[in-house]
Write an enzyme that holds these catalytic residues in place. Sequence first.
Site, PDB file in Angstrom:
ATOM      1  N   GLU A  24      21.755 -52.755  57.476  1.00 22.35           N
ATOM      2  CA  GLU A  24      22.873 -51.160  57.173  1.00 22.35           C
ATOM      3  C   GLU A  24      24.497 -52.238  57.195  1.00 22.35           C
ATOM      4  O   GLU A  24      24.737 -51.225  57.171  1.00 22.35           O
ATOM      5  CB  GLU A  24      21.728 -50.237  58.508  1.00 22.35           C
ATOM      6  N   CYS A  44      26.675 -44.992  48.493  1.00 30.88           N
ATOM      7  CA  CYS A  44      25.713 -46.226  48.203  1.00 30.88           C
ATOM      8  C   CYS A  44      25.304 -46.628  46.883  1.00 30.88           C
ATOM      9  O   CYS A  44      25.455 -45.776  45.750  1.00 30.88           O
ATOM     10  CB  CYS A  44      24.389 -46.729  49.277  1.00 30.88           C
TER      11      CYS A  44
END
Length: 145
Positions: free
Chosen positions: A15, A24
């Site tokens: 992550e 994202c």
Amino acid sequence: METNEKGIALIKEFEGCVLESYKCPAGVWTIGYGHTRNVKPKQVLTEKQAETLLRVDLAVFERGVTSALYGVRLNSNQFSALVSFAFNLGLGNLRNSTLLKKIKANPYDKSIRTEFGKWVFANGKPLDGLARRRKAEADLYFSEM
């Protein structure tokens, strides 16, 4: 059951930690270690806040994985690998996966490794980062305690 340190390290590695909110690749506002709930543009966290959000998010996925595995006994590494999988792909994808069906039938079936490896696509294209993550999750799942 809780995610073990190996599982947390795996999630953190893949992550990454970004202390300022960003969109994202899927267009979702994200911050910290992949946290997406109530994230706003130009939001900033401290590392301690990012760690706290990760622990809160992990609790949600731990409960979801536990529920999905009802009646199946796994060791800590197996459970943690599935929490990482769900953290990345969502609990719905885990619940509807052949991966989960195979685990419920036989948690030690070697073909489970292949099922992890099927989840490497984004927008129809395989991504190296997802392939590395799925391999790491499968390796954790099949590692000795």
